[in-house]
Motif scaffolding. Structure first.
Motif, PDB file in Angstrom:
ATOM      1  N   TRP A   7      12.191   6.472  -7.318  1.00  0.00           N
ATOM      2  CA  TRP A   7      10.989   5.975  -6.688  1.00  0.00           C
ATOM      3  C   TRP A   7      11.051   4.552  -6.432  1.00  0.00           C
ATOM      4  O   TRP A   7      11.663   3.767  -7.119  1.00  0.00           O
ATOM      5  CB  TRP A   7       9.685   6.146  -7.707  1.00  0.00           C
ATOM      6  N   ASP A   9       8.577   1.082  -5.281  1.00  0.00           N
ATOM      7  CA  ASP A   9       7.309   0.413  -5.581  1.00  0.00           C
ATOM      8  C   ASP A   9       6.710   0.225  -4.141  1.00  0.00           C
ATOM      9  O   ASP A   9       5.399   0.434  -4.028  1.00  0.00           O
ATOM     10  CB  ASP A   9       7.531  -0.735  -6.176  1.00  0.00           C
ATOM     11  N   TRP A  11       6.286   2.619  -2.154  1.00  0.00           N
ATOM     12  CA  TRP A  11       5.634   3.880  -1.782  1.00  0.00           C
ATOM     13  C   TRP A  11       4.262   4.151  -2.359  1.00  0.00           C
ATOM     14  O   TRP A  11       3.650   5.147  -2.230  1.00  0.00           O
ATOM     15  CB  TRP A  11       6.631   5.011  -2.222  1.00  0.00           C
ATOM     16  N   TYR A  12       3.770   3.385  -3.185  1.00  0.00           N
ATOM     17  CA  TYR A  12       2.540   3.410  -3.707  1.00  0.00           C
ATOM     18  C   TYR A  12       1.375   3.178  -2.660  1.00  0.00           C
ATOM     19  O   TYR A  12       1.498   2.309  -1.846  1.00  0.00           O
ATOM     20  CB  TYR A  12       2.286   2.245  -4.693  1.00  0.00           C
ATOM     21  N   LEU A  13       0.424   4.171  -2.580  1.00  0.00           N
ATOM     22  CA  LEU A  13      -0.686   4.202  -1.873  1.00  0.00           C
ATOM     23  C   LEU A  13      -1.763   3.189  -2.253  1.00  0.00           C
ATOM     24  O   LEU A  13      -2.490   2.951  -1.377  1.00  0.00           O
ATOM     25  CB  LEU A  13      -1.172   5.317  -1.388  1.00  0.00           C
ATOM     26  N   ASP A  16      -5.045   5.815  -7.118  1.00  0.00           N
ATOM     27  CA  ASP A  16      -4.385   6.053  -8.247  1.00  0.00           C
ATOM     28  C   ASP A  16      -4.256   7.677  -8.450  1.00  0.00           C
ATOM     29  O   ASP A  16      -2.846   7.961  -8.731  1.00  0.00           O
ATOM     30  CB  ASP A  16      -4.997   5.628  -9.583  1.00  0.00           C
ATOM     31  N   ASP A  19      -1.119   8.754  -6.362  1.00  0.00           N
ATOM     32  CA  ASP A  19       0.091   8.299  -6.695  1.00  0.00           C
ATOM     33  C   ASP A  19       0.554   8.776  -8.027  1.00  0.00           C
ATOM     34  O   ASP A  19       1.879   8.984  -7.998  1.00  0.00           O
ATOM     35  CB  ASP A  19      -0.010   6.502  -7.006  1.00  0.00           C
ATOM     36  N   GLN A  20      -0.095   9.020  -8.885  1.00  0.00           N
ATOM     37  CA  GLN A  20       0.238   9.706 -10.190  1.00  0.00           C
ATOM     38  C   GLN A  20       0.902  10.892  -9.614  1.00  0.00           C
ATOM     39  O   GLN A  20       1.777  11.460 -10.086  1.00  0.00           O
ATOM     40  CB  GLN A  20      -0.804   9.923 -10.983  1.00  0.00           C
ATOM     41  N   HIS A  22       2.432  11.696  -6.693  1.00  0.00           N
ATOM     42  CA  HIS A  22       3.395  11.614  -6.233  1.00  0.00           C
ATOM     43  C   HIS A  22       4.465  11.546  -7.041  1.00  0.00           C
ATOM     44  O   HIS A  22       5.710  11.857  -6.813  1.00  0.00           O
ATOM     45  CB  HIS A  22       3.343  10.534  -5.011  1.00  0.00           C
TER      46      HIS A  22
END
Ligand code: FE2
Length: 137
Positions: A7, A9, A11-13, A16, A19-20, A22
């Protein structure tokens, strides 16, 4: 040991719940890779991946549903094409799982690599667009 899907970082939208989900999908793909490696090492462990594939199929469906609800709630303009992409991905995953269940196909690493690519590409190209749209608003 290096993970099959690492993963990143960026790639975080910043949303929450999405993201969790994903992260869970990425974790599942890694667990599928691990179970395949284990099956390779010891015979008789075949089928270990099937349960995880069914879980991936199920969690993907739930995730797409939640993401679509999110887009709808936020009047996201590109939601129709995003829905279409989800439907396509889901159909591909469903066909793959069905072929594995019917023993017409075994899950090999090439297949898992293409699965990993569709997941990442979708997140990078389409899901991050949602985050950018929210930022601009
Ligand atoms: Fe999506």
């Amino acid at each position: 040991m290096k993970r099959f899907l690492e993963w990143r970082d960026d790639w975080y939208l910043g949303i929450d719940v999405i993201d969790q989900q994903h992260l869970r999908l990425v974790d599942l793909v890694n667990r599928i890779a691990q179970s395949m490696e284990a099956a390779e090492r010891q015979s008789g462990a075949e089928g270990a991946s099937l349960e995880l594939m069914l879980k991936l199929q199920d969690e993907t469906r739930c995730h797409f549903r939640d993401e679509e609800a999110f887009m709808h709630d936020h009047d996201y303009p590109a939601q129709t094409s995003h829905h279409r992409e989800h439907a396509l991905l889901q159909a591909e995953l469903r066909d793959l799982v069905r072929e594995i269940v019917e023993e017409k196909r075994v899950l090999d690493f090439d297949t898992l690599i293409s699965l990993k690519h569709w997941l990442i590409n979708h997140v990078i190209e389409s899901d991050l667009e949602i985050a950018r749209y929210l930022e601009k608003r």
